[in-house]
Design an enzyme around this catalytic site. Structure first.
Site, mmCIF file in Angstrom:
data_model
loop_
_atom_site.group_PDB
_atom_site.id
_atom_site.type_symbol
_atom_site.label_atom_id
_atom_site.label_comp_id
_atom_site.label_asym_id
_atom_site.label_seq_id
_atom_site.Cartn_x
_atom_site.Cartn_y
_atom_site.Cartn_z
ATOM 1 C CE LYS A 40 6.035 -38.192 111.630
ATOM 2 N NZ LYS A 40 6.955 -39.278 111.278
ATOM 3 C CE1 TYR A 264 13.360 -5.537 102.783
ATOM 4 C CE2 TYR A 264 11.682 -7.258 102.727
ATOM 5 C CZ TYR A 264 12.280 -6.172 103.358
ATOM 6 O OH TYR A 264 11.786 -5.723 104.560
HETATM 7 C C1 LIG Z 1 6.197 -40.088 110.419
HETATM 8 C C2 LIG Z 1 6.215 -41.554 110.581
HETATM 9 C C3 LIG Z 1 5.273 -42.363 109.918
HETATM 10 C C4 LIG Z 1 4.264 -41.807 108.936
HETATM 11 O O1 LIG Z 1 4.849 -41.630 107.685
HETATM 12 P P1 LIG Z 1 4.006 -40.995 106.473
HETATM 13 O O2 LIG Z 1 4.955 -41.033 105.352
HETATM 14 O O3 LIG Z 1 3.674 -39.608 106.882
HETATM 15 O O4 LIG Z 1 2.823 -41.844 106.309
HETATM 16 C C5 LIG Z 1 5.285 -43.697 110.190
HETATM 17 N N1 LIG Z 1 6.171 -44.236 111.047
HETATM 18 C C6 LIG Z 1 7.092 -43.510 111.700
HETATM 19 C C7 LIG Z 1 8.037 -44.169 112.623
HETATM 20 C C8 LIG Z 1 7.160 -42.139 111.471
HETATM 21 O O5 LIG Z 1 8.066 -41.420 112.122
#
Ligand SMILES: *Cc1c(COP(=O)(O)O)cnc(C)c1O
Length: 376
Positions: A40, A264
């Protein structure tokens, strides 16, 4: 390193390290657990196309994403593997997800209803992963009420809905193993409800931290994310190979007489004769602005402090005492140079956040320069 002399700043991504981390997960969970690689947020910011291509030779069961657009993007890479949207799907995009053949999250009677209706109307067999909430609290069916909702899912799966996965998400696997056991016990308890999924339905619970630290319940599938991308999964856990490093060119070098003001708000003033280098990277690239006057960069194998406020496009470091720094040289903001290393976790901690946010916050302004075989 980028050899493109035009590049002002970039992220170097190592496909071989990504694959090595995948194999570490594989070793930890054993040969029987299927792996749903979480890709993702554009492959945790690194570029989902290349991530999927790099992982294909490892033959994961499939890929997990959070949004319908991300899912369609993964399919477009050409993988024939399942792509599952494992976050709640807004009602307005459910039909598009199903038409695209994505596996979808079902975590409420309303999403179940939408999916069943679609199955009835079209004669299609929508594929679902049912989420049980065992303590995360943000989505999924309540584990305590499994006797109420489980039969409804069983019913839908008898009427055209293809029940592919059954899962829960852990909230503290990186820091509190006790809660992992508690959540897994709740998850198992739901399997005793009437209509509970048969053995043929994938059960998945472990994220990276749980897969690398406890792994004792791999179920039939696991869902690693951050570890694949080089993020650590808590104290005492095995460290992944670094996958991403962030680099920027020196674009200006100057001597700064005592009293010279910087940036800044003038939060830094030279207190002695100093030498400063301006790096062509800033918060507009996703380098956390919080690193101003706190973080470091590596130049010529030496660690140098970031001084003044980080600007949108540039960041200044104090190179006093580091000889031979020239315009065009490459500095490292995350990653190693010689014996020195700036980890993702160091940057995250200085910025008051986590490695996930640092990676996914790197903007499109930075080209992702992949090295190592990226597969197909
Ligand atoms: C992002 C996610 C993971 C992976 O988690 P990590 O901590 O990055 O390994 C697993 N399951 C779901 C449903 C997620 O949204």
């Amino acid at each position: 390193m980028s050899t493109n002399p035009e590049a002002r700043a970039w992220i170097r991504v190592r496909a071989d390290a990504l694959r090595a981390n995948y194999r570490r997960v594989r070793e930890s969970v054993g040969p029987n657990a299927r792996i749903i690689a979480m890709v993702k947020a554009d492959g945790y910011g690194l570029g989902v196309r290349e991530v999927v291509r790099a992982l294909e030779p490892e033959q994961p069961w499939g890929y997990g994403v959070a949004t319908v657009d991300e899912g369609v993007g993964v399919q477009a890479v050409g993988t024939g593997r399942p792509v599952a949207v494992l976050s709640p799907v807004p009602p307005g995009s459910m039909v598009r997800a199903l038409k695209a053949g994505l596996h979808v999250h079902v975590g409420s009677l309303s999403s179940l209803g939408q999916v069943s209706d679609w199955a009835e109307e079209t004669g299609g067999a929508p594929r679902i992963h049912v989420e049980v909430d065992t303590g995360m609290g943000r989505s999924g069916f309540d584990w305590r009420e499994a006797a109420d909702w489980m039969p409804r899912i069983a019913e839908a799966s008898g009427r055209g809905v293809a029940w592919v996965g059954y899962y829960t998400h852990l909230h503290s696997a990186d820091c509190d193993t006790r809660t992992v056991h508690e959540q897994l016990a709740r998850f198992r308890q739901t399997l005793e409800a009437p209509g509970a999924p048969s053995d043929g339905i994938l059960r998945h619970a472990l994220n990276s931290a749980a897969a690398m630290r406890t792994a004792e319940y791999a179920g039939s599938a696991v869902r690693p994310g951050i570890f694949l991308y080089g993020g650590r999964v808590g104290d005492g856990a095995p460290a992944p190979e670094p996958v991403a490093s962030v680099h920027a060119r020196v674009v200006h070098v100057r001597d700064a007489a005592p009293g010279t003001t910087l940036g800044y708000g003038v939060t830094y003033t030279a207190s002695r004769p100093e030498r400063w280098a301006t790096l062509s990277i800033g918060y507009g690239d996703g380098l956390p602005r919080a690193l101003g006057n706190k973080g470091s960069a590596l130049i010529s194998g030496r660690r140098v402090p970031i001084i003044g406020r980080t600007s949108m496009d540039v960041t200044v470091v104090d190179i006093t005492g580091v000889p031979g720094v020239h315009t065009g040289d490459v500095a490292t903001l995350v990653g190693a140079d010689g014996q020195e290393e700036i980890t993702l976790e160091e940057v995250a901690s200085l910025a008051g956040t986590i490695s996930y946010e640092v990676l996914t916050g790197l903007t499109r302004r930075l080209p992702r320069v992949w090295t190592g075989e990226t597969g197909t």
